[in-house]
Write a protein that holds these residues in place. Sequence first.
Motif, PDB file in Angstrom:
ATOM      1  N   LEU A  46       0.820  -1.219   0.000  1.00  0.00           N
ATOM      2  CA  LEU A  46       0.000   0.000   0.000  1.00  0.00           C
ATOM      3  C   LEU A  46       0.849   1.262   0.000  1.00  0.00           C
ATOM      4  O   LEU A  46       0.552   2.222  -0.718  1.00  0.00           O
ATOM      5  CB  LEU A  46      -0.950  -0.004   1.195  1.00  0.00           C
ATOM      6  CG  LEU A  46      -2.112  -0.976   1.139  1.00  0.00           C
ATOM      7  CD1 LEU A  46      -2.946  -0.880   2.418  1.00  0.00           C
ATOM      8  CD2 LEU A  46      -2.975  -0.730  -0.082  1.00  0.00           C
ATOM      9  N   VAL A  47       1.919   1.269   0.792  1.00  0.00           N
ATOM     10  CA  VAL A  47       2.807   2.433   0.836  1.00  0.00           C
ATOM     11  C   VAL A  47       3.481   2.638  -0.521  1.00  0.00           C
ATOM     12  O   VAL A  47       3.600   3.774  -1.002  1.00  0.00           O
ATOM     13  CB  VAL A  47       3.847   2.270   1.970  1.00  0.00           C
ATOM     14  CG1 VAL A  47       4.949   3.308   1.868  1.00  0.00           C
ATOM     15  CG2 VAL A  47       3.162   2.349   3.327  1.00  0.00           C
ATOM     16  N   ALA A  48       3.896   1.554  -1.163  1.00  0.00           N
ATOM     17  CA  ALA A  48       4.539   1.674  -2.471  1.00  0.00           C
ATOM     18  C   ALA A  48       3.568   2.199  -3.526  1.00  0.00           C
ATOM     19  O   ALA A  48       3.923   3.053  -4.340  1.00  0.00           O
ATOM     20  CB  ALA A  48       5.108   0.318  -2.909  1.00  0.00           C
ATOM     21  N   TRP A  75       0.583   4.083 -13.560  1.00  0.00           N
ATOM     22  CA  TRP A  75      -0.357   2.954 -13.457  1.00  0.00           C
ATOM     23  C   TRP A  75       0.299   1.654 -13.909  1.00  0.00           C
ATOM     24  O   TRP A  75      -0.044   0.575 -13.416  1.00  0.00           O
ATOM     25  CB  TRP A  75      -1.632   3.238 -14.242  1.00  0.00           C
ATOM     26  CG  TRP A  75      -2.509   4.187 -13.487  1.00  0.00           C
ATOM     27  CD1 TRP A  75      -2.770   5.479 -13.798  1.00  0.00           C
ATOM     28  CD2 TRP A  75      -3.213   3.916 -12.269  1.00  0.00           C
ATOM     29  NE1 TRP A  75      -3.587   6.041 -12.860  1.00  0.00           N
ATOM     30  CE2 TRP A  75      -3.877   5.098 -11.911  1.00  0.00           C
ATOM     31  CE3 TRP A  75      -3.327   2.809 -11.451  1.00  0.00           C
ATOM     32  CZ2 TRP A  75      -4.664   5.188 -10.758  1.00  0.00           C
ATOM     33  CZ3 TRP A  75      -4.101   2.900 -10.305  1.00  0.00           C
ATOM     34  CH2 TRP A  75      -4.758   4.075  -9.975  1.00  0.00           C
ATOM     35  N   PHE A  76       1.261   1.728 -14.818  1.00  0.00           N
ATOM     36  CA  PHE A  76       2.018   0.536 -15.194  1.00  0.00           C
ATOM     37  C   PHE A  76       2.810   0.020 -13.995  1.00  0.00           C
ATOM     38  O   PHE A  76       2.839  -1.185 -13.720  1.00  0.00           O
ATOM     39  CB  PHE A  76       2.950   0.846 -16.367  1.00  0.00           C
ATOM     40  CG  PHE A  76       3.830  -0.308 -16.752  1.00  0.00           C
ATOM     41  CD1 PHE A  76       3.294  -1.422 -17.383  1.00  0.00           C
ATOM     42  CD2 PHE A  76       5.184  -0.267 -16.486  1.00  0.00           C
ATOM     43  CE1 PHE A  76       4.103  -2.492 -17.730  1.00  0.00           C
ATOM     44  CE2 PHE A  76       5.996  -1.334 -16.835  1.00  0.00           C
ATOM     45  CZ  PHE A  76       5.458  -2.446 -17.461  1.00  0.00           C
ATOM     46  N   TYR A  77       3.442   0.921 -13.247  1.00  0.00           N
ATOM     47  CA  TYR A  77       4.179   0.520 -12.051  1.00  0.00           C
ATOM     48  C   TYR A  77       3.250  -0.022 -10.969  1.00  0.00           C
ATOM     49  O   TYR A  77       3.608  -0.964 -10.256  1.00  0.00           O
ATOM     50  CB  TYR A  77       5.021   1.682 -11.512  1.00  0.00           C
ATOM     51  CG  TYR A  77       6.196   2.031 -12.391  1.00  0.00           C
ATOM     52  CD1 TYR A  77       6.973   1.034 -12.972  1.00  0.00           C
ATOM     53  CD2 TYR A  77       6.530   3.344 -12.658  1.00  0.00           C
ATOM     54  CE1 TYR A  77       8.055   1.346 -13.781  1.00  0.00           C
ATOM     55  CE2 TYR A  77       7.598   3.662 -13.461  1.00  0.00           C
ATOM     56  CZ  TYR A  77       8.362   2.658 -14.018  1.00  0.00           C
ATOM     57  OH  TYR A  77       9.423   2.961 -14.819  1.00  0.00           O
ATOM     58  N   VAL A  78       2.075   0.566 -10.822  1.00  0.00           N
ATOM     59  CA  VAL A  78       1.097   0.052  -9.864  1.00  0.00           C
ATOM     60  C   VAL A  78       0.674  -1.365 -10.266  1.00  0.00           C
ATOM     61  O   VAL A  78       0.536  -2.253  -9.416  1.00  0.00           O
ATOM     62  CB  VAL A  78      -0.122   0.998  -9.748  1.00  0.00           C
ATOM     63  CG1 VAL A  78      -1.261   0.346  -8.982  1.00  0.00           C
ATOM     64  CG2 VAL A  78       0.286   2.296  -9.087  1.00  0.00           C
ATOM     65  N   THR A  79       0.501  -1.588 -11.555  1.00  0.00           N
ATOM     66  CA  THR A  79       0.150  -2.928 -12.033  1.00  0.00           C
ATOM     67  C   THR A  79       1.267  -3.919 -11.734  1.00  0.00           C
ATOM     68  O   THR A  79       1.008  -5.048 -11.298  1.00  0.00           O
ATOM     69  CB  THR A  79      -0.150  -2.896 -13.545  1.00  0.00           C
ATOM     70  OG1 THR A  79      -1.202  -1.968 -13.784  1.00  0.00           O
ATOM     71  CG2 THR A  79      -0.539  -4.261 -14.060  1.00  0.00           C
ATOM     72  N   LEU A  80       2.518  -3.514 -11.966  1.00  0.00           N
ATOM     73  CA  LEU A  80       3.647  -4.397 -11.647  1.00  0.00           C
ATOM     74  C   LEU A  80       3.717  -4.694 -10.151  1.00  0.00           C
ATOM     75  O   LEU A  80       3.980  -5.838  -9.747  1.00  0.00           O
ATOM     76  CB  LEU A  80       4.959  -3.773 -12.114  1.00  0.00           C
ATOM     77  CG  LEU A  80       5.191  -3.698 -13.622  1.00  0.00           C
ATOM     78  CD1 LEU A  80       6.529  -3.022 -13.919  1.00  0.00           C
ATOM     79  CD2 LEU A  80       5.142  -5.083 -14.236  1.00  0.00           C
ATOM     80  N   LEU A  81       3.473  -3.687  -9.321  1.00  0.00           N
ATOM     81  CA  LEU A  81       3.453  -3.910  -7.875  1.00  0.00           C
ATOM     82  C   LEU A  81       2.352  -4.886  -7.482  1.00  0.00           C
ATOM     83  O   LEU A  81       2.542  -5.758  -6.637  1.00  0.00           O
ATOM     84  CB  LEU A  81       3.260  -2.584  -7.136  1.00  0.00           C
ATOM     85  CG  LEU A  81       4.457  -1.654  -7.063  1.00  0.00           C
ATOM     86  CD1 LEU A  81       4.029  -0.278  -6.551  1.00  0.00           C
ATOM     87  CD2 LEU A  81       5.529  -2.248  -6.167  1.00  0.00           C
ATOM     88  N   LEU A  86       0.607 -10.202  -5.652  1.00  0.00           N
ATOM     89  CA  LEU A  86      -0.231 -11.389  -5.810  1.00  0.00           C
ATOM     90  C   LEU A  86       0.610 -12.654  -5.964  1.00  0.00           C
ATOM     91  O   LEU A  86       0.253 -13.713  -5.433  1.00  0.00           O
ATOM     92  CB  LEU A  86      -1.172 -11.217  -7.002  1.00  0.00           C
ATOM     93  CG  LEU A  86      -2.266 -10.153  -6.823  1.00  0.00           C
ATOM     94  CD1 LEU A  86      -3.066 -10.008  -8.107  1.00  0.00           C
ATOM     95  CD2 LEU A  86      -3.168 -10.502  -5.663  1.00  0.00           C
ATOM     96  N   VAL A  87       1.722 -12.559  -6.673  1.00  0.00           N
ATOM     97  CA  VAL A  87       2.604 -13.717  -6.809  1.00  0.00           C
ATOM     98  C   VAL A  87       3.200 -14.083  -5.450  1.00  0.00           C
ATOM     99  O   VAL A  87       3.270 -15.263  -5.081  1.00  0.00           O
ATOM    100  CB  VAL A  87       3.705 -13.443  -7.857  1.00  0.00           C
ATOM    101  CG1 VAL A  87       4.814 -14.486  -7.799  1.00  0.00           C
ATOM    102  CG2 VAL A  87       3.101 -13.390  -9.241  1.00  0.00           C
ATOM    103  N   SER A  88       3.602 -13.091  -4.672  1.00  0.00           N
ATOM    104  CA  SER A  88       4.181 -13.388  -3.361  1.00  0.00           C
ATOM    105  C   SER A  88       3.151 -14.013  -2.432  1.00  0.00           C
ATOM    106  O   SER A  88       3.470 -14.923  -1.667  1.00  0.00           O
ATOM    107  CB  SER A  88       4.776 -12.130  -2.729  1.00  0.00           C
ATOM    108  OG  SER A  88       3.757 -11.244  -2.307  1.00  0.00           O
TER     109      SER A  88
END
Length: 102
Positions: A46-48, A75-81, A86-88
């Motif tokens: 959330l902070v990121a 928004w691309f970076y938010v998608t990557l985050l 989700l993977v973690s």
Amino acid sequence: MTVNTPSHALCDDTAIGSVAGSVRPLTTSITETTPASKTTAFAVYLVAVLGVLIASWPVGDSDGRGAIFLADKAWFYVTLLTVGYLVSRGLAKAGSRAHHDA
């Protein structure tokens, strides 16, 4: 003929009741991972996300050169985050054991 009585069967009923009341039944679901909203990884996520969105908020600088950090890149970076988070969580859940009675 002799009968051997185990020592735990010789205790009084009050001790058995107090011990039996503290034991979880075998039919409950046992998981090793905590819910996602209670983990520090969720707080860091959330902070990121907030950091990326706040960094992309000022779309122009004072020199008039245009946008510094465009919204589509943010928004691309938010998608990557989100995908990383989700993977973690999926990896954390993959190692856990759960017994589900259907």
